[in-house]
Design an enzyme around this catalytic site. Structure first.
Site: not given
Ligand code: BGP
Length: 477
Positions: A175, A367
């Site tokens: 991320e 995810e």
């Protein structure tokens, strides 16, 4: 009415995802150094405790370090094809700036990858999942210091050489776009994002982007068969209304994250960032070689997906609600989880299409999942389980939308369900916020036997994988 066929391509990589700092524990074992994640003892927004003192959950986490064989056996039983996990940089280089790696740390991942191979599970490895040696944050000021590029490259080359033949898929930074919202968590930079000089923050971003490109180059040199991806927290931003001002605001917000994909895929800074830097008096030091380095672009992109957000230019309607790390305007059409994260399965289809239209590169959903409170109950066979229909329903809806995106023509490589084995939450540092299909008996206060139990979702996911998603279709009425 029966919907049209849901199709996942042959070889679709169904799997699960974990991160070293949230599952391994063994914080001081076999020469590991403290990491930035250890210091965030109160969660992602807490002030780092340096060095970490007293009880904190991640110190032991779910002790994957010692339970990995049992855990991988369970994952094998579930039939997963891929396990996304991360290497703890601070296990390999405890301080981060050493010449020589810590052999014991390297050996642990040797054992881990060998164990995965036994079950035919492909590893997908993140080099830095919200974790870096704490020393690099305290002594160098984290990623704001250019020297981190060299340390990271050295670390990456070390693990590429070591695990060549065992690992094929790599991700650089988890991320990467979230460094803007949680700078210590993503980049070892102390202070609240709004208090940090934007030039420092974007300099750190620049260093990570250069580092990501450099290690992509290194990976391809070391093994042309390596596939390297970037990893972006994927949240589509919808305009709150069709007021053109809201539409432009949504575009602006969206670009805060798309910028990271644009550099990774197109190999250069986009024009809109140049304007943003100018207007905000942000100055970034580009070394002479950086432009060339950035041209080493990724083979695929990967996203986490938990929610969408809204944006508005209207101050009065701009009521912020907390989401995953960043906050944004609430969408009145969506429900939310117990932690206030808005649930939007269609947003997954939307963002997959958006990114594919933009980049034309394969996309890995690395995810996705529902953080929820679970209740352990007797299963009638002398063991325990969790009747987590809520989690099944969440995953089912998101997988259906992923399948819709496949039908839209998006090249989706796979789906790894977040925290497939319960682990410590990143934002809230809780055990009670659970994502797993496997329950781990550990509580927020550190009590619990660490025993593993199969939840109802365990059997559901096994069926999904066994049928390559076809059973999702049967459920459609
Ligand atoms: C992502 C992180 C993960 C993970 C997940 C769920 O942002 O990459 O590390 O934690 O979100 O978030 P949380 O654990 O806060 O519920």
């Amino acid at each position: 009415m029966k919907a049209q066929k849901l199709l996942f391509p042959d070889g679709f990589l169904f799997g699960g995802a974990l991160a070293a700092n949230q599952c391994e524990g063994a914080a001081g074992t076999d020469g590991k150094g403290y990491s930035t994640a250890d210091a965030l003892t109160g969660g992602v927004f807490s002030a780092p405790q340096i060095p970490p003192k007293g009880f904190y959950l991640k110190e032991e986490a779910v002790d994957f370090y010692h339970h990995y064989k049992e855990d991988i056996a369970l994952l094998g039983e579930m039939g997963i094809k891929v396990l996304r996990l991360s290497i703890a940089w601070s296990r390999i280089f405890p301080n981060g700036d050493e010449e020589e790696p810590n052999e014991k740390g390297l050996k642990f991942y040797d054992r881990l990858f060998d164990e995965l191979e036994k079950y035919g599970i492909e590893p997908l490895v993140t080099l830095s999942h919200y974790e870096m040696p704490l020393y690099l944050a305290t002594e160098y000021g984290g990623w704001a210091d250019r020297r981190l590029i060299g340390f990271f490259e050295h670390y990456a080359r070390t693990v590429f050489e070591r695990y060549k033949g065992k690992v094929r898929y790599w991700l650089t930074f988890n991320e990467i776009n979230m460094i803007l919202h949680a700078p210590f968590n993503g980049g070892g930079i102390q202070g609240k994002p709004e208090e940090i000089d934007k030039s420092i923050l974007y300099q750190a971003v620049h260093h990570q982007l250069v580092a990501s490109a450099l290690v992509t180059k290194a990976a391809h040199e070391i093994d042309p068969g390596f596939r390297v991806g970037c990893m972006i927290a994927g949240s589509p931003i919808y305009p709150l209304t069709c007021d053109p001002e809201d539409v432009l605001e949504a575009m602006r917000k969206d670009r805060e994250s798309l910028f990271f994909g644009d550099v990774h895929v197109r190999g250069q800074y986009p024009g809109y960032m140049k304007r943003f830097f100018e207007e905000n008096h942000i100055r970034i030091q580009f070394a002479q070689e950086d432009e060339e380095i950035l041209k080493n672009t990724v083979d695929f992109i990967s996203i986490s997906y938990y929610m969408s957000y809204c944006a508005t230019a209207n101050e009065e309607k701009n009521t912020q609600s907390q989401g995953n790390i960043m906050s944004a305007v609430k969408n009145p059409y969506l429900e939310e989880s117990d932690w206030g994260w808005q649930i939007d399965p269609k947003g997954l289809r939307y963002i997959l299409n958006q990114l594919y239209d933009r980049y034309q590169l394969p996309i890995f959903i690395v995810e996705n999942g529902l953080g929820a409170k679970d209740v352990l109950v007797e299963d009638g066979n002398g063991s325990y389980t969790v009747n987590d229909d809520y989690r099944i329903s969440y995953a089912e809806q998101h997988l259906r939308e992923a399948a819709e995106a496949v039908r839209d023509g998006v090249d989706v490589l796979g789906y790894t369900s977040w925290g497939i084995i319960d682990l410590v939450s990143n934002t809230s540092n809780q055990m009670s916020k659970r994502y797993g299909f496997v329950y781990v008996d550990r509580n927020d206060d550190g009590s619990g036997s660490l025993k593993r139990y199969r939840k109802k979702s365990f059997y559901w996911y096994r069926n999904v994988i066994e049928t390559n998603g076809a059973c999702l279709e049967e459920c459609e009425k």
